[in-house]
Design a protein around this motif. Structure first.
Motif, mmCIF file in Angstrom:
data_model
loop_
_atom_site.group_PDB
_atom_site.id
_atom_site.type_symbol
_atom_site.label_atom_id
_atom_site.label_comp_id
_atom_site.label_asym_id
_atom_site.label_seq_id
_atom_site.Cartn_x
_atom_site.Cartn_y
_atom_site.Cartn_z
ATOM 1 N N GLY A 1 -39.021 106.419 -31.348
ATOM 2 C CA GLY A 1 -40.205 105.579 -31.227
ATOM 3 C C GLY A 1 -40.255 104.571 -32.344
ATOM 4 N N ALA B 1 -47.614 103.220 -29.130
ATOM 5 C CA ALA B 1 -46.503 102.662 -28.359
ATOM 6 C C ALA B 1 -46.871 101.317 -27.737
ATOM 7 C CB ALA B 1 -46.081 103.647 -27.267
ATOM 8 N N SER C 1 -36.470 101.504 -30.623
ATOM 9 C CA SER C 1 -37.111 101.416 -29.318
ATOM 10 C C SER C 1 -36.156 101.849 -28.215
ATOM 11 C CB SER C 1 -37.574 99.979 -29.047
ATOM 12 O OG SER C 1 -36.457 99.131 -28.808
ATOM 13 N N GLY D 1 -46.138 98.512 -29.873
ATOM 14 C CA GLY D 1 -44.755 98.426 -30.313
ATOM 15 C C GLY D 1 -44.450 99.194 -31.572
ATOM 16 N N TYR D 2 -45.240 100.259 -31.856
ATOM 17 C CA TYR D 2 -45.046 101.058 -33.073
ATOM 18 C C TYR D 2 -45.029 100.175 -34.326
ATOM 19 C CZ TYR D 2 -43.696 104.797 -29.846
ATOM 20 O OH TYR D 2 -43.675 105.733 -28.840
ATOM 21 N N TYR E 1 -34.998 108.013 -22.604
ATOM 22 C CA TYR E 1 -35.654 107.828 -23.894
ATOM 23 C C TYR E 1 -37.113 108.249 -23.783
ATOM 24 C CZ TYR E 1 -31.505 105.517 -25.621
ATOM 25 O OH TYR E 1 -30.216 105.270 -26.023
ATOM 26 N N SER F 1 -35.504 100.275 -25.453
ATOM 27 C CA SER F 1 -34.681 99.155 -24.985
ATOM 28 C C SER F 1 -33.498 98.911 -25.916
ATOM 29 C CB SER F 1 -35.532 97.885 -24.862
ATOM 30 O OG SER F 1 -36.105 97.533 -26.103
ATOM 31 N N GLU F 2 -33.717 99.059 -27.210
ATOM 32 C CA GLU F 2 -32.620 98.904 -28.165
ATOM 33 C C GLU F 2 -31.606 100.029 -28.009
ATOM 34 O OE1 GLU F 2 -34.794 96.800 -31.970
ATOM 35 O OE2 GLU F 2 -35.160 98.935 -31.576
#
Length: 255
Positions: free
Chosen positions: A8, A119, A12, A122-123, A24, A14-15
């Motif tokens: 998290g 989340a 991320s 975007g943390y 994930y 997506s990364e």
């Protein structure tokens, strides 16, 4: 292959997906890793997890998962902590932070603790991990931006801050108030802007890369040699995990 990654704030989804095809999930709370292991994945990668107001992922559920033939890897954050604590039982640690905990160079949980938004935001970080502060300070010394005494003093100041209050501005303010060389601090401030080291992030990517290589080479079911005892404490964790969904990740603190 079925692989689960708990991440998290550090990394991320997506990364991570650009490095390793996996499921994930948000940072792990107590019971989440057990529930993931029920799905019989080939491997689980533990990077981020809850602490303080939510019970942390337990040692026992990691041991149970490995006993079911699931490989469990840890790095960067609470994953590095648990891997260092359970390496003798077969949990596999990856990265510099894990190595530091395993060797005893680092001992405190607050080394990897950070405060983030939820989340949906975007943390977004509100603090900096002590391990990242250390890595950046050491890099600055290695390149000649800081002398050993100044690096040591700044590291001492950073460690003295409560983990939720650890930020670069707070560190620079304390350094200025204690009279450290202004010109040297300005040079270091520029170094942080351009060359800050995010060791947690580096270690998280190393975990994904290591796991990908192991999967490509062929990863048979985990073979364990320890005895797993069904204690009352374990039954409590297991029953609670089966009865309770994963918590809402909004506005919690993470390791």
């Amino acid at each position: 292959m079925n692989v689960v990654i708990f991440a998290g704030p550090t990394l991320s989804a997506s990364e991570g997906a650009r490095v390793l095809d996996a499921t994930y999930l948000p940072p792990a709370a107590q019971g989440d890793l057990y529930r993931a292991a029920l799905g019989k994945p080939v491997a689980i990668g533990l990077i981020d997890g809850y602490f303080e107001r939510v019970p942390s992922v337990s040692h026992k559920e990691i041991l149970w998962a490995m006993k079911q033939g699931v490989h469990v890897f840890g790095a960067a954050s609470i994953g590095a902590l648990r891997a260092a604590e359970l390496s003798a039982f077969g949990m596999e640690g990856v990265g510099e932070i894990f190595k530091s905990f395993e060797s005893g160079a680092l001992e405190d949980d607050d080394e990897v603790a950070v405060v983030h938004a939820d989340a949906e935001d975007g943390y977004r970080p509100f603090s900096e991990a002590m391990v990242n502060l250390r890595a950046t300070l050491q890099a600055a010394q290695a390149t000649g931006v800081l002398g050993e005494d100044t690096r040591s003093t700044l590291e001492f100041f950073a460690k003295g801050l409560f983990h939720a209050d650890r930020t670069w501005p707070a560190l620079f303010q304390q350094a200025q108030e204690t009279g450290l060389d202004a010109a040297g601090l300005d040079a270091f401030r520029r170094f942080v802007t351009e060359h800050r080291v995010d060791q947690k992030r580096l270690d998280a990517f190393e975990l994904l890369q290591t796991l990908r290589a192991r999967l490509e080479a062929g990863l048979p079911p985990k073979d364990t040699r320890f005895a797993f005892f069904h204690t009352d404490a374990w039954e409590h964790v297991r029953q609670k995990a089966e009865a309770t969904p994963s918590p809402d990740p909004a506005s919690f603190r993470y390791l």
